[in-house]
Design a protein around this motif. Structure first.
Motif, PDB file in Angstrom:
ATOM      1  N   THR A   1      -0.396   0.603  -4.026  1.00  0.00           N
ATOM      2  CA  THR A   1      -0.968   1.653  -4.874  1.00  0.00           C
ATOM      3  C   THR A   1       0.054   2.776  -5.104  1.00  0.00           C
ATOM      4  O   THR A   1      -0.214   3.714  -5.840  1.00  0.00           O
TER       5      THR A   1
ATOM      6  N   THR B   1      -1.768  -3.918   3.728  1.00  0.00           N
ATOM      7  CA  THR B   1      -1.513  -2.490   3.815  1.00  0.00           C
ATOM      8  C   THR B   1      -0.868  -2.220   5.177  1.00  0.00           C
ATOM      9  O   THR B   1      -0.602  -3.150   5.944  1.00  0.00           O
TER      10      THR B   1
ATOM     11  N   LYS C   1     -17.780  -0.480   0.322  1.00  0.00           N
ATOM     12  CA  LYS C   1     -17.950   0.306   1.556  1.00  0.00           C
ATOM     13  C   LYS C   1     -18.523   1.698   1.260  1.00  0.00           C
ATOM     14  O   LYS C   1     -19.415   2.165   1.965  1.00  0.00           O
TER      15      LYS C   1
ATOM     16  N   HIS D   1     -13.424   4.769  -2.744  1.00  0.00           N
ATOM     17  CA  HIS D   1     -14.778   4.389  -2.330  1.00  0.00           C
ATOM     18  C   HIS D   1     -15.785   5.013  -3.295  1.00  0.00           C
ATOM     19  O   HIS D   1     -15.898   6.238  -3.389  1.00  0.00           O
TER      20      HIS D   1
END
Ligand code: GDP
Ligand code: IMO
Ligand code: MG
Length: 436
Positions: A129, A245, A16, A41
């Protein structure tokens, strides 16, 4: 002007960052609508490689307004580090970075809660994470979160302390010792100083009513790109729950995460890898725990941009992709990392799942964790050559064109961009795209 949305259709890390950066010259506003420092990203151009976590990927273009939307959960300490790492590029943040007053704040104890929850799950851990994402969204939904707009208020510290006190009762329940650290990072008091320094730092930035700002841009017919984080299969509602998530990673999330009415949504760009990866725990039907998986990891350099963890690798999963296309209303598909398949003589595509009664389906089962289904593959011929130097769709090897045509015929959405390397320039667009 309509708001275009760019989002990942798989389990994240589709590329992305690269594409938002590539498309940025066409837009006047780039806005992140969900997620937080769990995202990584990557952008590569002019010999620079940079990983952004919370700052939108249009930041390297001085004439673009980059907005951190209300749907994001922002970690102030990480934000401070991100700004520091961008210092050498002489970006004028006063002109091109804006933070929504309604963006939720991740406090240090959110990350400790993440660790405590994960530890308590044992073998069933999500593989988070550990950036505090889930606990911060939990507090948002519980209507007790702190928002960026609160940092100037006189009672911010008191509200912070009330929140942390509630976290400590949970940490006590999980017997998570936040006072005697195993590492300095887990020491709450130590983190608090950095946190409040970072809060002071954030006060120097543009803190705005971003929903008004974006709707003002819509009225002025400015071009706007909403940048997603994670991917559709990690969506809190439709992903491989509970291995997901904690936000809506889908197109609908851009509406709530920025304050855009659905009628203003224009194109939805769906990004997918020419194969598939996942990082963390949870089901991954087409995972290849074999030489093919190892080759994909090696050729694709599949190691997490945020945590450095090796990514799990496998073949493309059409039932999952079709599901994501349906839920997002994808108008154009962008295929990433085609070059990673250069060395394969054969490429596999999962077209269906075979259920335990022997029936084939191209629907995603309710419980992807259920082991009573197996992927069914179609084998296509690989192109088995380098893609270096190719700059047009017409120049693609016939086997790659066939791969693209096959996927298009299955998904009923045109693949209008093929990425053949991490650099901004290694991007081929088709004449069918509105991006041309
Ligand atoms: P994101 O989270 O979706 O922005 O993706 P990540 O940055 O986490 O992971 C994508 C990785 O693939 C990064 O290391 C990119 O530099 C790299 N990448 C992006 N596009 C391509 C491509 O077409 N080919 C190759 N080989 N690497 C790519
Ligand atoms: P980008 O935006 C890939 C995964 C984690 C874990 C699960 C939950 O770079 O594509 P969390 O930290 O949110 O509690 O983790 O989601 N995950 C990602 N995987 N790319 C990401 O972001 C991810 N963000 C979270 O590995 O399995
Ligand atoms: Mg990533």
């Amino acid at each position: 002007m309509a708001v275009d949305i760019l989002l990942g259709l798989q389990w994240g890390d589709e590329g992305k960052g690269k594409i938002v950066d590539f498309l940025s010259p066409k837009y006047q506003v780039v806005a992140r609508f969900q997620g937080g420092p769990n995202a990584g990203h990557t952008l590569e151009f002019d010999g620079i490689k940079h990983v952004l976590h919370q700052i939108p990927s249009g930041i390297f273009h001085s004439n673009i307004k980059n907005i951190i939307g209300n749907g994001v959960v922002l970690a102030p300490i990480v934000f401070g580090r991100e700004i520091l790492s961008l210092e050498k590029y002489k970006i004028d943040f006063s002109k091109n970075l804006f933070i929504s007053k309604k963006t939720q704040i991740i406090v240090p104890s959110h990350s400790l809660l993440d660790k405590a929850y994960e530890k308590s799950k044992g073998d069933n851990k999500i593989g988070s994470t550990l950036r505090g994402i889930g606990p911060a969204y939990q507090d948002k939904i519980a209507r007790q979160g702190l928002r960026v707009g609160d940092i100037i208020s006189g009672d911010f510290k008191a509200r912070y302390e009330k929140l942390v006190a509630s976290h400590k009762t949970i940490l006590d329940f999980y017997k998570f010792d936040y006072n005697s650290p195993t590492s300095e990072k887990e020491y709450l008091v130590g983190l608090e100083k950095d946190f409040f320094d970072a809060i002071e730092f954030i006060k120097k930035f543009n803190i705005v009513d971003s929903e008004y700002m974006i709707n003002d841009s819509v009225s002025k017919k400015e071009t706007i790109l909403a940048e997603g984080a994670q991917g559709s299969m990690l969506d809190i509602d439709f992903g491989s729950y509970p291995f997901v998530t904690s936000s809506n990673t889908m197109a609908a999330g851009a509406c709530t995460g920025l304050g855009i009415a659905p009628a203003h949504v224009g194109n939805v760009f769906g990004i997918f890898k020419a194969y598939c990866t996942r990082v963390g725990g949870g089901p991954f039907p087409t995972e290849q725990l074999n030489e093919d998986g190892d080759t994909l990891r090696k050729e694709g350099n599949e190691f997490g941009s945020t945590t450095g963890r090796p990514r799990r690798c496998g073949w493309i999963d059409l039932p999952a992709l079709k599901y994501a296309i349906m839920l997002n209303g994808v108008t154009e598909m962008l295929m990433m990392k085609a070059d990673v398949l250069n060395g394969f003589k054969e490429i596999k595509v999962c077209t269906h799942y075979k259920m335990k009664d022997g029936k084939l389906t191209d629907m995603v089962p309710y419980d992807l964790c259920d082991e009573n289904y197996e992927p069914v593959y179609k084998t296509l011929k690989g192109w088995n050559c380098s893609l270096a130097g190719i700059s047009s769709y017409e120049g693609l090897p016939v086997e790659l064109s066939d791969y693209i045509s096959f996927l298009e015929s299955q998904m009923n959405v045109p693949i209008t961009l093929v990425s053949v390397g991490p650099d901004r320039t290694q991007t081929i667009i088709s004449s069918k795209t509105i991006l041309a």
